[in-house]
Design an enzyme around this catalytic site. Structure first.
Site, short mmCIF file in Angstrom:
data_model
loop_
_atom_site.label_atom_id
_atom_site.label_comp_id
_atom_site.label_asym_id
_atom_site.label_seq_id
_atom_site.Cartn_x
_atom_site.Cartn_y
_atom_site.Cartn_z
CB THR A 117 0.99 0.31 -2.48
OG1 THR A 117 1.18 -0.16 -3.75
CG2 THR A 117 2.41 1.24 -2.15
CG ASP A 170 3.46 1.92 -6.27
OD1 ASP A 170 2.40 1.42 -5.73
OD2 ASP A 170 4.14 2.78 -6.52
CB ALA A 171 0.87 -4.06 -6.84
CE LYS A 172 -0.52 3.90 -6.36
NZ LYS A 172 0.72 3.52 -6.76
NE ARG A 173 -1.58 -6.71 -7.77
CZ ARG A 173 -1.26 -6.24 -9.11
NH1 ARG A 173 -1.78 -5.14 -9.66
NH2 ARG A 173 -0.33 -7.11 -9.85
#
Length: 271
Positions: A118, A91-94
């Protein structure tokens, strides 16, 4: 076994709960603070008491990156604790321009060897394209998020009457040529989900927002099952991992996971 196969194997066994490892050292049981690595000990106990009942694990990078280089050791060591047949999501939302996105993809998929990530799509296709090249992985792309400020941009109404996030979902379906895209869709608003569920088609859906953020597990599961959709996972983080701070917290989490899965199984059997 690729990422989608790992996920589908769990879903076939009616396992729909994704355990969110948002580990905050200020919230873990105080008796663990005497351990040499309290964070890893906490994660170990969580994993050992949930892996028989979990569809996936989601490691929230922010809670580990705050420790700098040590935090990446925590991420890597935590991932190694999780059984290899279980999907593990970074869950890094890159989300950045192409060259930078390529480096992020190599970090998460080549170096850290996660199954999924993510992604934030708001810089367009070239910000996600390097991740989509990894055909054995699964990319959960933000559509409608569970935070209160999602309305600032995601719910902007367009000229055709649709919302911006709905067009993002349509675009993700276009990008899904290799079958390795999914979406992140906040489970905090049942009315939105009712309106959008058929828009998802066959995309795997990661649903945050259950528990501490106000989403209702039974409502969400029932809506998917009654629409003949089983390609979803419900993320539960704080409401699960911090439900108890005693020395028995592992056993209590185990019992709670059993209870959640029994509720889900009851709903699936009713339909």
């Amino acid at each position: 076994m690729n990422a989608l196969q790992k996920l589908n194997n769990k879903l076939k066994n009616n396992l729909f709960i994704c355990v969110g490892l948002d580990t905050d050292i200020k919230r873990i049981p105080s008796h663990l603070l005497n351990k040499s690595e309290p964070i890893l000990e906490f994660n170990r106990i969580i994993i050992e008491n949930t892996y028989n009942y979990a569809s996936a694990y989601k490691i929230n990078f922010a809670f580990y990156e705050k420790f700098g280089s040590k935090g990446f050791q925590y991420i890597s060591q935590t991932k190694k604790m999780i059984p290899s047949d279980t999907l593990v999501i970074a869950d890094a939302k890159r989300g950045d321009i192409g060259n930078t996105a390529k480096m992020y993809a190599q970090s998460i998929y080549d170096e850290l060897n996660f199954d999924a990530v993510t992604l934030n799509p708001y810089m367009g296709y070239d910000s996600v394209q390097p991740f989509l090249e990894y055909t054995e992985k699964l990319n959960f792309i933000l559509a409608l998020t569970s935070n209160k400020s999602a309305a600032d941009f995601e719910k902007l109404k367009l000229a055709d009457g649709s919302f911006l996030y709905q067009q993002v979902i349509n675009k993700i379906k276009e990008w899904n040529k290799k079958g390795n895209c999914g979406i992140v869709y906040g489970a905090t608003n049942k009315d939105d989900l009712v309106n959008d569920i058929l828009l998802f088609d066959d995309l795997p859906v990661l649903l945050p927002g259950i528990g501490a953020q106000g989403g209702n597990l039974e409502d969400v599961v029932r809506l998917f099952i009654t629409n003949n959709k089983r390609n979803f996972i419900v993320n539960i983080s704080r409401a699960l991992i911090y439900l108890d701070d005693s020395s028995e917290f592992g056993d209590k989490i185990n019992r709670y996971m059993t209870y959640l899965n029994e509720k889900i199984l009851q709903i699936t059997n009713e339909n």
